[in-house]
Every structure is written in structure tokens, then in C-alpha cells.
Write a protein that holds these residues in place. Structure first.
Motif, mmCIF file in Angstrom:
data_model
loop_
_atom_site.group_PDB
_atom_site.id
_atom_site.type_symbol
_atom_site.label_atom_id
_atom_site.label_comp_id
_atom_site.label_asym_id
_atom_site.label_seq_id
_atom_site.Cartn_x
_atom_site.Cartn_y
_atom_site.Cartn_z
ATOM 1 N N VAL A 63 -45.932 -8.767 4.270
ATOM 2 C CA VAL A 63 -45.108 -7.946 3.397
ATOM 3 C C VAL A 63 -43.952 -8.798 2.883
ATOM 4 N N VAL B 109 -38.574 -8.757 10.333
ATOM 5 C CA VAL B 109 -39.368 -7.540 10.481
ATOM 6 C C VAL B 109 -40.424 -7.472 9.379
ATOM 7 N N LEU B 110 -40.045 -7.893 8.164
ATOM 8 C CA LEU B 110 -41.001 -7.861 7.052
ATOM 9 C C LEU B 110 -42.139 -8.858 7.244
ATOM 10 N N ARG C 60 -43.692 -9.117 10.030
ATOM 11 C CA ARG C 60 -44.559 -8.621 11.102
ATOM 12 C C ARG C 60 -45.846 -8.005 10.584
ATOM 13 N N GLU C 61 -45.767 -7.358 9.424
ATOM 14 C CA GLU C 61 -46.969 -6.678 8.933
ATOM 15 C C GLU C 61 -47.573 -7.439 7.763
ATOM 16 N N LEU D 48 -51.772 -3.321 7.216
ATOM 17 C CA LEU D 48 -51.529 -2.086 6.471
ATOM 18 C C LEU D 48 -52.856 -1.432 6.071
ATOM 19 N N GLU E 57 -54.236 0.270 8.982
ATOM 20 C CA GLU E 57 -53.517 1.521 9.247
ATOM 21 C C GLU E 57 -54.008 2.634 8.316
ATOM 22 N N LEU F 158 -47.135 3.590 4.014
ATOM 23 C CA LEU F 158 -47.412 2.559 5.022
ATOM 24 C C LEU F 158 -46.201 1.668 5.278
ATOM 25 N N LEU F 159 -45.268 1.663 4.340
ATOM 26 C CA LEU F 159 -44.148 0.728 4.448
ATOM 27 C C LEU F 159 -42.906 1.338 5.085
ATOM 28 N N LEU G 299 -41.829 0.326 8.710
ATOM 29 C CA LEU G 299 -41.472 -1.092 8.762
ATOM 30 C C LEU G 299 -40.116 -1.328 8.122
ATOM 31 N N GLU H 20 -37.242 -0.086 10.176
ATOM 32 C CA GLU H 20 -36.956 -0.998 11.282
ATOM 33 C C GLU H 20 -36.181 -2.207 10.793
ATOM 34 N N ALA H 21 -36.620 -2.734 9.667
ATOM 35 C CA ALA H 21 -35.967 -3.915 9.105
ATOM 36 C C ALA H 21 -34.509 -3.601 8.803
#
Lengths: 160, 160
Positions: free
Chosen positions: A76, A125-126, A128-129, A134, A137, B110-111, B114, B117-118
Motif C-alpha cells: 500500500v 504501517v502502510l 504491512r499490507e 488486500l 481479505e 479494505l484500507l 490499516l 492504525e497508521a
DNA sequence: ATAAAGCGGATAAACAATATCCACTTTATA
DNA sequence: TATAAAGTGGATATTGTTTATCCGCTTTAT
């Protein structure tokens, strides 16, 4: 201070492209339609993703876009960077330098270090995915029965 | 996606106010002058700090602004919040909801998790420093001989 | 050749951030 | 008690960024 909508749009565009079989592409127009985005403007965003080596473009009739990297290699964070550019969230205006009459070269600001740390922590954090995580998910329990229609749409719109 | 310059300006305004002796105030005009900011606009920012209970305003001749809280209780985060408001850095445009034809109430993206958290992680860093810690840093070795002029300016401009 | 796709530049529209203006209230003091 | 200097709030203008559109160009399957 707000993230551009182009980031969300781009992420979902990549999730769509990730549903394509090998060698297939989706036209920019089809993608923007599915996203509900302005077609002409979204082309500009797609270009940024091309420049960032995230997707490949194929010109000519039967052309379009497809992923260039493996979905698990597209974070991301990479999408954010491609769309928003590499400028930091914070940049000093040199107020302290003026207040204390320092040399220009000092470029000193009490906030810069803190803000850089904050930004790093945000970016971490960005990272991580990925498009892969995604996509996974999206295929989970929750949307089980809604995915089929989308898959069919992709099948109809894709070009090989 | 860029932090407003008002945040930096406000932080330094608070550092200035922190140099005041008890009961003294600085006028909005004096502060903006020292910051090199537009006076009329900076008044609006000062108002936000007042609303956020960070500073107090005293109307009338001999009026001005002073800290309302102890400097060690004013976090950079509080200043950011006062100036930029409480809206998140990211908010979904509901693209996935449209793509999968979900119920509006799902408000699914989906974002979102995330990004939240960020943002939390980013904010956590901004909570680490306070006006007290920044003021202390400014009084450190590095600016030893430059501080005096600023202190004198404060003495001249302040009103008791 | 042609049609359908991406490319790049110029430009417009929409929106948010910054800046200004003015009539109003508050208060120290002459 | 009048006045001057300060903050307050609303309306409005200016500026800058993001989003959107348009057009002429290249590329390529048929």
C-alpha cells in the motif's frame, strides 16, 4: 491534511488488475467505470502507477493495463508513494531560523525530527499490507457471495 | 497531503508565550510579527487555540494571549488537533461498497483499518513532545547566544 | 487503412488554505 | 466618561492544490 482519493482508487484498481488471468489487460476506461472515477483523470493516476513500475501499459487496440509486479510485492505504501509523490507530510517553514536569526544553512526546526519520526512510523504501517493481502481479505467469508458478480465483470471487460 | 503551516506557526507561538512571566500577555499582532505570519489570519489560528483551551485571551487594551495550561501539558499533538481539526488523515470513499454492491451501512473498506492504525501510530509520536520539551531544546547549547535577543524582544512586547 | 487503446500537454473547474476587511465587544486609563 | 487598543465573528477575496476535461499524438490488432 487529507489523503487524496486517488490512493484509494488506485489500490482498488490494482485489486481489480489482480483478478486478471495472465496476459490479460483491462482498459483504463473500464477500470474507472468500475471505480466510479472520472475516466480522463484516472488515466493520469494510472500513468503514475506505470511510472512507478507497479503496472504495465499496453498501447494500441486490445491494449490496457496489467500488474507489472507480483501482488505480494506491491505494498500500500508503494501505491501511496506513486500517487502522492515523495514529499514529506511535514516541511518546516524556517520560522525558528528567522526568530533566532540563524544562518540559512542551519535549516533548523524543533519539529522536523519529531515529524520525520511520526511519518516513518506512519509509513511503516502502510508497508504491512500488500495488494495480495488486500485481495485475500476481499475473498474472505464476508463477501463470499458478492465476489462472483465482480469476477464476471472482469471476465467480460478484460482483453487478452 | 501536507500539514498546514499553521501547525508550525502555532507551536512557535506557544513557545513564545512560554517565555512570558506569570500574568503577562502578548498581543496577537506582536506574535504574528515575530512569526512572520499574516496578522489577521493568525488571529484565527489563535482563536482555535483558545477554543481548544490551550491559551487564554484577554480582551481590551493591555490584552493579549497567554498559556492556559502548563507547557508540559501541551503536546504537539494537541496543537495539531486544535489547528487541523479532528478529521482523520484517511477516509474511505466507499469504492468497495459500490464495487461489491454492499449495503450502505456496511461502510466497508479494505484500507480503513490499516489507515487508522497508521494514523494512530503517527499521532503517538506527536504526543511525545510538549511545548515544555521543545522550549527546553531551544535553550540548549546550540542556540546559547541567540536566545538573548529573543528574550529581550519578549520583554519589550509583553504587557502585564 | 482504420479503430481502439494509451500518452502528454494545456487548460478549466472545484475545493481548501490563506489572507483581508469591518463592525462589534471588552477594558485600562487619561 | 470618552477613548484607544486589544480580541471576536462574519463576510469576502486571494491563492494554491486537486480533480476533471480536451485535444492532438503514438501504438497496434484487424
Amino acid at each position: 491534511m487529507h489523503m487524496k482519493t486517488g490512493v484509494e482508487q488506485s489500490v482498488y484498481a490494482l485489486v481489480l488488475l489482480n483478478m486478471l488471468p495472465d496476459k490479460a489487460v483491462l482498459s483504463g476506461e473500464a477500470i474507472s467505470q468500475q471505480l466510479g472515477a472520472s475516466a480522463t483523470y484516472f488515466q493520469k493516476l494510472l500513468r503514475k502507477l506505470v511510472t512507478a513500475d507497479i503496472i504495465t501499459s499496453v498501447p494500441g487496440i486490445k491494449g490496457g493495463f496489467k500488474l507489472k509486479k507480483r501482488p505480494e510485492d506491491i505494498r500500500v505504501y508503494d501505491v501511496y508513494l506513486a500517487v502522492e509523490g515523495q514529499q514529506s507530510l511535514y516541511s518546516s517553514n524556517g520560522i525558528l531560523v528567522d526568530m533566532l536569526d540563524l544562518e540559512k544553512e542551519d535549516s533548523c526546526c524543533l519539529l522536523t525530527n519529531l515529524m520525520e519520526e511520526a511519518e516513518s512510523s506512519w509509513k511503516a504501517v502502510l508497508k504491512r499490507e500488500t495488494i495480495a493481502s488486500l485481495s485475500e481479505e476481499m475473498r474472505g467469508e464476508r463477501f463470499k457471495d458478492k465476489i462472483a458478480a465482480l469476477e464476471e465483470w472482469v471476465s467480460n471487460k478484460m482483453v487478452i
